[in-house]
Design a protein around this motif. Sequence first.
Motif, PDB file in Angstrom:
ATOM      1  N   GLN A 210      32.264  -5.755  18.217  1.00  0.00           N
ATOM      2  CA  GLN A 210      31.457  -5.219  19.313  1.00  0.00           C
ATOM      3  C   GLN A 210      32.315  -4.911  20.539  1.00  0.00           C
ATOM      4  OE1 GLN A 210      27.886  -7.599  20.129  1.00  0.00           O
ATOM      5  NE2 GLN A 210      27.876  -8.289  18.022  1.00  0.00           N
ATOM      6  N   LEU A 211      33.244  -5.815  20.848  1.00  0.00           N
ATOM      7  CA  LEU A 211      34.101  -5.613  22.011  1.00  0.00           C
ATOM      8  C   LEU A 211      35.014  -4.411  21.804  1.00  0.00           C
ATOM      9  CD1 LEU A 211      35.105  -6.601  24.752  1.00  0.00           C
ATOM     10  CD2 LEU A 211      36.660  -8.153  23.557  1.00  0.00           C
ATOM     11  N   ALA A 212      35.580  -4.296  20.599  1.00  0.00           N
ATOM     12  CA  ALA A 212      36.444  -3.156  20.309  1.00  0.00           C
ATOM     13  C   ALA A 212      35.667  -1.850  20.415  1.00  0.00           C
ATOM     14  CB  ALA A 212      37.051  -3.305  18.918  1.00  0.00           C
ATOM     15  N   GLN A 213      34.446  -1.853  19.916  1.00  0.00           N
ATOM     16  CA  GLN A 213      33.604  -0.651  19.995  1.00  0.00           C
ATOM     17  C   GLN A 213      33.392  -0.234  21.445  1.00  0.00           C
ATOM     18  OE1 GLN A 213      29.425  -1.166  18.822  1.00  0.00           O
ATOM     19  NE2 GLN A 213      29.525   0.768  17.728  1.00  0.00           N
ATOM     20  N   THR A 214      33.062  -1.203  22.294  1.00  0.00           N
ATOM     21  CA  THR A 214      32.825  -0.918  23.715  1.00  0.00           C
ATOM     22  C   THR A 214      34.098  -0.432  24.404  1.00  0.00           C
ATOM     23  OG1 THR A 214      31.074  -2.585  23.841  1.00  0.00           O
ATOM     24  CG2 THR A 214      32.111  -1.931  25.912  1.00  0.00           C
ATOM     25  N   LEU A 215      35.209  -1.101  24.144  1.00  0.00           N
ATOM     26  CA  LEU A 215      36.462  -0.762  24.827  1.00  0.00           C
ATOM     27  C   LEU A 215      37.062   0.550  24.323  1.00  0.00           C
ATOM     28  CD1 LEU A 215      38.123  -4.297  25.138  1.00  0.00           C
ATOM     29  CD2 LEU A 215      36.842  -3.003  26.866  1.00  0.00           C
ATOM     30  N   LEU A 216      36.862   0.858  23.057  1.00  0.00           N
ATOM     31  CA  LEU A 216      37.348   2.142  22.532  1.00  0.00           C
ATOM     32  C   LEU A 216      36.575   3.301  23.156  1.00  0.00           C
ATOM     33  CD1 LEU A 216      37.822   1.227  18.764  1.00  0.00           C
ATOM     34  CD2 LEU A 216      39.626   1.920  20.359  1.00  0.00           C
ATOM     35  N   GLN A 217      35.280   3.077  23.402  1.00  0.00           N
ATOM     36  CA  GLN A 217      34.488   4.116  24.068  1.00  0.00           C
ATOM     37  C   GLN A 217      34.921   4.280  25.521  1.00  0.00           C
ATOM     38  OE1 GLN A 217      30.470   2.700  23.473  1.00  0.00           O
ATOM     39  NE2 GLN A 217      30.297   3.604  21.416  1.00  0.00           N
ATOM     40  N   ALA A 218      35.233   3.155  26.180  1.00  0.00           N
ATOM     41  CA  ALA A 218      35.647   3.190  27.585  1.00  0.00           C
ATOM     42  C   ALA A 218      37.064   3.715  27.754  1.00  0.00           C
ATOM     43  CB  ALA A 218      35.533   1.791  28.190  1.00  0.00           C
ATOM     44  N   HIS A 219      37.873   3.574  26.702  1.00  0.00           N
ATOM     45  CA  HIS A 219      39.281   3.985  26.779  1.00  0.00           C
ATOM     46  C   HIS A 219      39.640   4.837  25.565  1.00  0.00           C
ATOM     47  CE1 HIS A 219      40.094   1.217  30.141  1.00  0.00           C
ATOM     48  NE2 HIS A 219      39.293   0.389  29.513  1.00  0.00           N
ATOM     49  N   PRO A 220      39.188   6.081  25.557  1.00  0.00           N
ATOM     50  CA  PRO A 220      39.469   6.960  24.413  1.00  0.00           C
ATOM     51  C   PRO A 220      40.958   7.234  24.226  1.00  0.00           C
ATOM     52  CG  PRO A 220      38.529   8.193  26.253  1.00  0.00           C
ATOM     53  CD  PRO A 220      38.378   6.752  26.592  1.00  0.00           C
ATOM     54  N   GLU A 221      41.758   6.935  25.248  1.00  0.00           N
ATOM     55  CA  GLU A 221      43.205   7.130  25.137  1.00  0.00           C
ATOM     56  C   GLU A 221      43.901   6.018  24.360  1.00  0.00           C
ATOM     57  OE1 GLU A 221      42.834   4.497  28.848  1.00  0.00           O
ATOM     58  OE2 GLU A 221      41.622   5.911  27.683  1.00  0.00           O
ATOM     59  N   ALA A 222      43.170   4.943  24.058  1.00  0.00           N
ATOM     60  CA  ALA A 222      43.766   3.793  23.370  1.00  0.00           C
ATOM     61  C   ALA A 222      44.222   4.185  21.970  1.00  0.00           C
ATOM     62  CB  ALA A 222      42.773   2.645  23.307  1.00  0.00           C
ATOM     63  N   ASN A 223      45.431   3.774  21.622  1.00  0.00           N
ATOM     64  CA  ASN A 223      45.939   4.032  20.274  1.00  0.00           C
ATOM     65  C   ASN A 223      46.524   2.768  19.642  1.00  0.00           C
ATOM     66  OD1 ASN A 223      48.186   3.925  21.965  1.00  0.00           O
ATOM     67  ND2 ASN A 223      49.367   5.343  20.695  1.00  0.00           N
ATOM     68  N   ALA A 224      46.161   1.610  20.213  1.00  0.00           N
ATOM     69  CA  ALA A 224      46.637   0.348  19.657  1.00  0.00           C
ATOM     70  C   ALA A 224      45.661  -0.769  20.015  1.00  0.00           C
ATOM     71  CB  ALA A 224      48.035   0.014  20.185  1.00  0.00           C
ATOM     72  N   VAL A 225      45.537  -1.735  19.101  1.00  0.00           N
ATOM     73  CA  VAL A 225      44.698  -2.917  19.322  1.00  0.00           C
ATOM     74  C   VAL A 225      45.504  -4.154  18.952  1.00  0.00           C
ATOM     75  CG1 VAL A 225      42.661  -4.208  18.548  1.00  0.00           C
ATOM     76  CG2 VAL A 225      42.500  -1.736  18.925  1.00  0.00           C
ATOM     77  N   TYR A 226      45.474  -5.144  19.844  1.00  0.00           N
ATOM     78  CA  TYR A 226      46.070  -6.448  19.560  1.00  0.00           C
ATOM     79  C   TYR A 226      44.960  -7.483  19.543  1.00  0.00           C
ATOM     80  CZ  TYR A 226      48.286 -10.952  20.833  1.00  0.00           C
ATOM     81  OH  TYR A 226      48.665 -12.283  20.893  1.00  0.00           O
ATOM     82  N   GLY A 227      44.760  -8.122  18.400  1.00  0.00           N
ATOM     83  CA  GLY A 227      43.773  -9.180  18.293  1.00  0.00           C
ATOM     84  C   GLY A 227      44.455 -10.533  18.309  1.00  0.00           C
ATOM     85  N   HIS A 228      43.918 -11.469  19.091  1.00  0.00           N
ATOM     86  CA  HIS A 228      44.497 -12.809  19.136  1.00  0.00           C
ATOM     87  C   HIS A 228      44.317 -13.558  17.817  1.00  0.00           C
ATOM     88  CE1 HIS A 228      44.827 -13.514  23.784  1.00  0.00           C
ATOM     89  NE2 HIS A 228      45.335 -12.361  23.407  1.00  0.00           N
ATOM     90  N   ASN A 229      43.434 -13.048  16.946  1.00  0.00           N
ATOM     91  CA  ASN A 229      43.364 -13.598  15.592  1.00  0.00           C
ATOM     92  C   ASN A 229      42.915 -12.503  14.627  1.00  0.00           C
ATOM     93  OD1 ASN A 229      40.554 -13.460  16.007  1.00  0.00           O
ATOM     94  ND2 ASN A 229      40.157 -15.450  15.063  1.00  0.00           N
ATOM     95  N   ASP A 230      43.045 -12.780  13.336  1.00  0.00           N
ATOM     96  CA  ASP A 230      42.717 -11.790  12.318  1.00  0.00           C
ATOM     97  C   ASP A 230      41.240 -11.443  12.282  1.00  0.00           C
ATOM     98  OD1 ASP A 230      45.350 -11.629  11.502  1.00  0.00           O
ATOM     99  OD2 ASP A 230      45.130 -13.043   9.846  1.00  0.00           O
ATOM    100  N   GLU A 231      40.385 -12.425  12.566  1.00  0.00           N
ATOM    101  CA  GLU A 231      38.955 -12.165  12.529  1.00  0.00           C
ATOM    102  C   GLU A 231      38.585 -11.031  13.481  1.00  0.00           C
ATOM    103  OE1 GLU A 231      36.095 -13.991  10.668  1.00  0.00           O
ATOM    104  OE2 GLU A 231      37.945 -13.670   9.555  1.00  0.00           O
ATOM    105  N   MET A 232      39.078 -11.104  14.715  1.00  0.00           N
ATOM    106  CA  MET A 232      38.766 -10.049  15.686  1.00  0.00           C
ATOM    107  C   MET A 232      39.434  -8.731  15.300  1.00  0.00           C
ATOM    108  SD  MET A 232      38.730 -11.925  19.413  1.00  0.00           S
ATOM    109  CE  MET A 232      40.463 -12.412  19.352  1.00  0.00           C
ATOM    110  N   ALA A 233      40.653  -8.808  14.756  1.00  0.00           N
ATOM    111  CA  ALA A 233      41.361  -7.595  14.356  1.00  0.00           C
ATOM    112  C   ALA A 233      40.634  -6.877  13.225  1.00  0.00           C
ATOM    113  CB  ALA A 233      42.785  -7.940  13.940  1.00  0.00           C
ATOM    114  N   VAL A 234      40.134  -7.650  12.254  1.00  0.00           N
ATOM    115  CA  VAL A 234      39.372  -7.050  11.152  1.00  0.00           C
ATOM    116  C   VAL A 234      38.076  -6.442  11.694  1.00  0.00           C
ATOM    117  CG1 VAL A 234      38.098  -7.571   9.040  1.00  0.00           C
ATOM    118  CG2 VAL A 234      40.397  -8.501   9.369  1.00  0.00           C
ATOM    119  N   GLY A 235      37.452  -7.113  12.646  1.00  0.00           N
ATOM    120  CA  GLY A 235      36.270  -6.548  13.299  1.00  0.00           C
ATOM    121  C   GLY A 235      36.609  -5.252  14.017  1.00  0.00           C
TER     122      GLY A 235
END
Length: 322
Positions: A210-235
Amino acid sequence: MRSNFTLLALALAATYFSGAAAADAPKVAQKAAYKVGFAQTESNNPWRLAETKSFQDVAASCGWQVIFTDAGGSAAKQVADIDSLIAQKVDLLVFPPREDKPLIPAVMKAKKAGIPVILVDRDVDHKLAKPGVDYITFIGSDFIDQGRRAADALVKATGGKANIIELEGSTGASAATDRKKGFDAEIAKHPGMKIVASQSGDFNRDKGRQLAQTLLQAHPEANAVYGHNDEMAVGAITAIEAAGKVPGKDIFVVSIDGQRNALDAIIAGKMVATVQSSPYFGGISCKIAQASAKGEKIPAWVKVEDKIYDISNAAKDIAEGF
Protein backbone atom coordinates in the motif's frame (compact mmCIF):
# COMPACT_ATOMS: atom_id res chain seq x y z
CA MET A 1 5.69 12.96 19.13
CA ARG A 2 6.40 10.04 21.43
CA SER A 3 3.49 7.77 22.35
CA ASN A 4 2.21 7.66 25.91
CA PHE A 5 3.43 4.07 26.08
CA THR A 6 6.97 5.10 25.11
CA LEU A 7 6.99 7.89 27.68
CA LEU A 8 5.79 5.47 30.33
CA ALA A 9 8.49 3.00 29.31
CA LEU A 10 11.20 5.62 29.67
CA ALA A 11 9.88 6.66 33.07
CA LEU A 12 9.80 3.07 34.26
CA ALA A 13 13.31 2.51 32.92
CA ALA A 14 14.57 5.48 34.92
CA THR A 15 12.92 4.04 38.02
CA TYR A 16 14.60 0.69 37.57
CA PHE A 17 17.98 2.31 36.98
CA SER A 18 17.76 4.53 40.05
CA GLY A 19 16.85 1.58 42.26
CA ALA A 20 19.29 -1.00 40.92
CA ALA A 21 22.99 -1.39 41.57
CA ALA A 22 25.38 -1.60 38.64
CA ALA A 23 25.92 -5.32 39.17
CA ASP A 24 26.59 -7.64 36.25
CA ALA A 25 23.65 -9.21 34.47
CA PRO A 26 22.26 -12.42 36.01
CA LYS A 27 24.01 -15.52 34.69
CA VAL A 28 22.39 -18.76 33.58
CA ALA A 29 22.36 -21.29 36.42
CA GLN A 30 23.94 -24.73 36.05
CA LYS A 31 21.03 -27.13 35.70
CA ALA A 32 20.16 -30.29 33.78
CA ALA A 33 16.98 -28.74 32.37
CA TYR A 34 15.72 -25.20 31.95
CA LYS A 35 12.38 -23.45 31.64
CA VAL A 36 12.96 -20.83 28.94
CA GLY A 37 10.63 -18.03 27.91
CA PHE A 38 10.70 -16.92 24.27
CA ALA A 39 8.66 -13.75 23.69
CA GLN A 40 8.11 -13.35 19.94
CA THR A 41 7.10 -9.99 18.46
CA GLU A 42 4.63 -11.37 15.88
CA SER A 43 4.14 -14.43 13.68
CA ASN A 44 2.76 -12.92 10.49
CA ASN A 45 5.71 -13.48 8.13
CA PRO A 46 8.18 -16.22 7.10
CA TRP A 47 11.13 -14.61 8.91
CA ARG A 48 9.44 -14.65 12.32
CA LEU A 49 8.11 -18.15 11.79
CA ALA A 50 11.62 -19.39 10.93
CA GLU A 51 13.00 -17.67 14.03
CA THR A 52 10.43 -19.31 16.31
CA LYS A 53 11.00 -22.72 14.68
CA SER A 54 14.73 -22.47 15.35
CA PHE A 55 13.95 -22.39 19.09
CA GLN A 56 11.44 -25.22 18.78
CA ASP A 57 14.03 -27.32 16.95
CA VAL A 58 16.80 -26.79 19.50
CA ALA A 59 14.72 -27.16 22.67
CA ALA A 60 15.13 -30.90 23.28
CA SER A 61 18.86 -31.05 22.52
CA CYS A 62 19.51 -28.01 24.70
CA GLY A 63 17.49 -29.31 27.65
CA TRP A 64 14.96 -26.50 27.32
CA GLN A 65 11.25 -26.49 28.02
CA VAL A 66 10.32 -23.40 26.01
CA ILE A 67 7.25 -21.31 26.77
CA PHE A 68 6.35 -19.35 23.64
CA THR A 69 4.37 -16.10 23.54
CA ASP A 70 3.34 -13.93 20.58
CA ALA A 71 2.91 -10.16 20.94
CA GLY A 72 0.93 -9.78 17.72
CA GLY A 73 2.99 -6.77 16.64
CA SER A 74 2.46 -4.81 19.87
CA ALA A 75 5.33 -3.60 22.06
CA ALA A 76 2.90 -3.22 24.98
CA LYS A 77 1.72 -6.82 24.54
CA GLN A 78 5.33 -8.03 24.39
CA VAL A 79 6.06 -6.29 27.71
CA ALA A 80 2.96 -7.95 29.22
CA ASP A 81 4.07 -11.32 27.84
CA ILE A 82 7.49 -10.93 29.44
CA ASP A 83 5.89 -9.91 32.74
CA SER A 84 3.93 -13.17 32.60
CA LEU A 85 7.07 -15.19 31.87
CA ILE A 86 8.85 -13.53 34.79
CA ALA A 87 5.89 -14.42 37.03
CA GLN A 88 6.24 -18.03 35.87
CA LYS A 89 9.85 -17.92 37.13
CA VAL A 90 11.55 -18.98 33.92
CA ASP A 91 15.27 -19.76 34.13
CA LEU A 92 16.10 -17.72 31.04
CA LEU A 93 14.37 -15.13 28.86
CA VAL A 94 15.12 -14.82 25.14
CA PHE A 95 13.37 -12.29 22.91
CA PRO A 96 13.68 -9.84 20.02
CA PRO A 97 12.61 -6.41 21.36
CA ARG A 98 9.97 -5.07 19.00
CA GLU A 99 11.09 -1.52 19.80
CA ASP A 100 14.34 -0.43 21.39
CA LYS A 101 12.97 1.80 24.19
CA PRO A 102 9.57 0.40 25.29
CA LEU A 103 11.16 -2.99 26.07
CA ILE A 104 13.75 -1.52 28.48
CA PRO A 105 11.49 -1.94 31.56
CA ALA A 106 11.04 -5.62 30.70
CA VAL A 107 14.81 -6.12 30.57
CA MET A 108 15.26 -4.32 33.87
CA LYS A 109 12.39 -6.15 35.57
CA ALA A 110 13.92 -9.48 34.56
CA LYS A 111 17.28 -8.38 35.95
CA LYS A 112 15.66 -7.35 39.22
CA ALA A 113 14.03 -10.80 39.38
CA GLY A 114 17.41 -12.45 38.82
CA ILE A 115 16.43 -13.87 35.43
CA PRO A 116 19.12 -13.77 32.73
CA VAL A 117 18.14 -12.28 29.36
CA ILE A 118 19.50 -12.87 25.87
CA LEU A 119 18.31 -10.44 23.18
CA VAL A 120 18.16 -11.75 19.62
CA ASP A 121 17.66 -10.07 16.24
CA ARG A 122 16.94 -6.61 17.70
CA ASP A 123 18.76 -4.78 20.47
CA VAL A 124 17.68 -2.11 22.96
CA ASP A 125 18.98 1.40 23.57
CA HIS A 126 22.39 1.01 25.25
CA LYS A 127 22.00 4.37 26.98
CA LEU A 128 19.23 2.76 29.03
CA ALA A 129 20.30 -0.87 29.29
CA LYS A 130 23.73 -2.34 28.65
CA PRO A 131 24.77 -5.82 27.53
CA GLY A 132 26.89 -7.55 30.15
CA VAL A 133 25.34 -5.34 32.83
CA ASP A 134 21.58 -5.55 32.40
CA TYR A 135 21.34 -8.52 30.03
CA ILE A 136 23.80 -11.18 28.91
CA THR A 137 24.29 -10.20 25.28
CA PHE A 138 22.75 -9.26 21.95
CA ILE A 139 22.90 -11.89 19.20
CA GLY A 140 22.30 -10.41 15.78
CA SER A 141 23.42 -8.93 12.51
CA ASP A 142 25.12 -5.63 11.74
CA PHE A 143 22.04 -3.74 10.55
CA ILE A 144 24.02 -0.66 9.50
CA ASP A 145 26.22 -2.81 7.28
CA GLN A 146 23.13 -4.52 5.85
CA GLY A 147 21.77 -1.14 4.78
CA ARG A 148 25.12 -0.14 3.31
CA ARG A 149 25.36 -3.34 1.28
CA ALA A 150 21.82 -2.93 -0.03
CA ALA A 151 22.71 0.61 -1.12
CA ASP A 152 25.88 -0.59 -2.82
CA ALA A 153 23.90 -3.19 -4.78
CA LEU A 154 21.41 -0.52 -5.87
CA VAL A 155 24.16 1.88 -6.94
CA LYS A 156 25.67 -0.82 -9.15
CA ALA A 157 22.31 -1.83 -10.63
CA THR A 158 21.32 1.74 -11.53
CA GLY A 159 24.72 2.98 -12.63
CA GLY A 160 24.70 5.48 -9.77
CA LYS A 161 21.58 7.31 -10.97
CA ALA A 162 18.28 6.73 -9.20
CA ASN A 163 15.31 8.31 -7.47
CA ILE A 164 14.61 6.01 -4.54
CA ILE A 165 11.56 5.18 -2.46
CA GLU A 166 12.57 3.79 0.93
CA LEU A 167 10.14 1.52 2.78
CA GLU A 168 11.20 1.68 6.43
CA GLY A 169 10.59 -1.00 9.04
CA SER A 170 8.79 -0.57 12.36
CA THR A 171 9.39 2.84 13.92
CA GLY A 172 11.58 2.47 16.99
CA ALA A 173 12.98 -0.95 16.02
CA SER A 174 16.78 -1.10 16.06
CA ALA A 175 16.77 -3.00 12.74
CA ALA A 176 14.80 -0.24 11.02
CA THR A 177 16.83 2.59 12.55
CA ASP A 178 20.17 1.07 11.60
CA ARG A 179 19.18 -0.24 8.17
CA LYS A 180 18.09 3.29 7.30
CA LYS A 181 21.26 4.77 8.75
CA GLY A 182 23.55 2.49 6.75
CA PHE A 183 21.61 2.83 3.50
CA ASP A 184 21.12 6.60 3.65
CA ALA A 185 24.78 7.23 4.49
CA GLU A 186 25.99 5.15 1.54
CA ILE A 187 23.49 6.71 -0.89
CA ALA A 188 24.62 10.19 0.21
CA LYS A 189 28.07 9.43 -1.21
CA HIS A 190 26.64 9.28 -4.75
CA PRO A 191 25.41 12.59 -6.25
CA GLY A 192 23.23 10.81 -8.80
CA MET A 193 21.30 8.89 -6.15
CA LYS A 194 18.41 10.59 -4.34
CA ILE A 195 15.92 9.31 -1.76
CA VAL A 196 12.67 11.01 -2.80
CA ALA A 197 10.45 9.45 -0.11
CA SER A 198 10.99 7.44 3.06
CA GLN A 199 8.15 6.14 5.26
CA SER A 200 7.43 3.21 7.56
CA GLY A 201 5.70 0.11 6.23
CA ASP A 202 6.12 -1.64 9.59
CA PHE A 203 7.99 -4.63 8.08
CA ASN A 204 4.59 -5.81 6.76
CA ARG A 205 3.98 -7.05 3.21
CA ASP A 206 0.55 -5.54 2.66
CA LYS A 207 1.48 -2.26 4.33
CA GLY A 208 4.57 -2.20 2.14
CA ARG A 209 2.43 -2.77 -0.93
CA GLN A 210 0.00 0.00 0.00
CA LEU A 211 2.80 2.41 0.88
CA ALA A 212 4.67 1.67 -2.34
CA GLN A 213 1.49 2.22 -4.33
CA THR A 214 0.93 5.62 -2.70
CA LEU A 215 4.55 6.74 -3.03
CA LEU A 216 4.90 5.59 -6.64
CA GLN A 217 1.85 7.69 -7.51
CA ALA A 218 3.30 10.68 -5.63
CA HIS A 219 6.74 10.22 -7.20
CA PRO A 220 6.38 9.02 -10.79
CA GLU A 221 10.08 9.78 -11.28
CA ALA A 222 11.04 6.98 -8.87
CA ASN A 223 13.00 4.17 -10.48
CA ALA A 224 14.20 2.33 -7.38
CA VAL A 225 12.75 0.88 -4.16
CA TYR A 226 14.63 -0.10 -1.02
CA GLY A 227 12.70 -2.24 1.44
CA HIS A 228 13.99 -2.69 4.98
CA ASN A 229 12.82 -6.30 4.68
CA ASP A 230 11.76 -8.76 1.99
CA GLU A 231 8.10 -8.71 2.98
CA MET A 232 7.76 -5.02 2.13
CA ALA A 233 9.90 -5.41 -1.00
CA VAL A 234 7.71 -8.24 -2.29
CA GLY A 235 4.67 -6.07 -1.55
CA ALA A 236 6.32 -3.25 -3.50
CA ILE A 237 6.87 -5.53 -6.50
CA THR A 238 3.11 -6.21 -6.54
CA ALA A 239 2.46 -2.44 -6.46
CA ILE A 240 4.99 -1.82 -9.25
CA GLU A 241 3.32 -4.39 -11.49
CA ALA A 242 -0.14 -3.02 -10.66
CA ALA A 243 1.10 0.40 -11.82
CA GLY A 244 1.94 -1.11 -15.21
CA LYS A 245 5.69 -0.99 -14.68
CA VAL A 246 8.28 -3.76 -14.84
CA PRO A 247 10.26 -4.51 -11.67
CA GLY A 248 13.91 -5.08 -12.53
CA LYS A 249 13.62 -2.92 -15.64
CA ASP A 250 11.57 0.22 -14.95
CA ILE A 251 12.09 0.09 -11.18
CA PHE A 252 14.96 -1.65 -9.37
CA VAL A 253 14.28 -3.27 -5.99
CA VAL A 254 16.71 -4.17 -3.21
CA SER A 255 15.94 -5.53 0.23
CA ILE A 256 17.14 -7.34 3.34
CA ASP A 257 16.36 -10.78 4.85
CA GLY A 258 17.03 -13.61 2.40
CA GLN A 259 13.51 -15.09 2.28
CA ARG A 260 12.65 -17.70 -0.31
CA ASN A 261 10.16 -15.38 -2.04
CA ALA A 262 12.89 -12.75 -2.45
CA LEU A 263 15.31 -15.28 -3.94
CA ASP A 264 12.55 -16.34 -6.35
CA ALA A 265 12.08 -12.67 -7.29
CA ILE A 266 15.81 -12.30 -7.96
CA ILE A 267 15.80 -15.41 -10.18
CA ALA A 268 12.78 -13.99 -12.05
CA GLY A 269 14.63 -10.70 -12.59
CA LYS A 270 12.21 -8.70 -10.43
CA MET A 271 14.64 -7.92 -7.61
CA VAL A 272 18.29 -6.88 -7.74
CA ALA A 273 19.49 -8.29 -4.42
CA THR A 274 18.60 -9.09 -0.85
CA VAL A 275 21.08 -8.98 2.02
CA GLN A 276 20.80 -12.01 4.27
CA SER A 277 19.60 -11.51 7.84
CA SER A 278 19.55 -14.93 9.48
CA PRO A 279 16.54 -15.81 11.69
CA TYR A 280 18.19 -18.94 13.10
CA PHE A 281 19.00 -17.91 16.67
CA GLY A 282 17.98 -21.07 18.53
CA GLY A 283 21.29 -22.91 18.32
CA ILE A 284 23.41 -19.82 18.98
CA SER A 285 21.26 -18.91 22.01
CA CYS A 286 21.71 -22.41 23.40
CA LYS A 287 25.50 -22.15 23.09
CA ILE A 288 25.57 -18.71 24.72
CA ALA A 289 23.37 -19.95 27.60
CA GLN A 290 25.70 -22.92 28.13
CA ALA A 291 28.73 -20.63 28.10
CA SER A 292 27.07 -18.33 30.66
CA ALA A 293 26.33 -21.32 32.92
CA LYS A 294 30.02 -22.25 32.78
CA GLY A 295 30.99 -18.74 33.83
CA GLU A 296 32.62 -17.90 30.50
CA LYS A 297 32.93 -14.28 29.39
CA ILE A 298 30.27 -13.42 26.83
CA PRO A 299 30.88 -10.61 24.32
CA ALA A 300 28.39 -7.73 24.39
CA TRP A 301 27.51 -8.46 20.76
CA VAL A 302 27.55 -11.93 19.25
CA LYS A 303 27.68 -10.87 15.62
CA VAL A 304 25.95 -12.93 12.95
CA GLU A 305 27.74 -12.86 9.58
CA ASP A 306 25.44 -12.39 6.59
CA LYS A 307 25.87 -12.91 2.84
CA ILE A 308 24.15 -11.15 -0.05
CA TYR A 309 21.99 -12.85 -2.67
CA ASP A 310 21.86 -11.62 -6.25
CA ILE A 311 21.54 -13.17 -9.70
CA SER A 312 24.96 -14.80 -9.30
CA ASN A 313 23.95 -17.07 -6.42
CA ALA A 314 20.17 -16.92 -5.80
CA ALA A 315 19.39 -20.10 -7.75
CA LYS A 316 22.37 -21.99 -6.35
CA ASP A 317 21.55 -21.02 -2.77
CA ILE A 318 17.75 -21.19 -3.02
CA ALA A 319 17.62 -23.86 -0.29
CA GLU A 320 18.94 -21.28 2.21
CA GLY A 321 15.74 -19.23 1.81
CA PHE A 322 12.97 -19.65 4.37
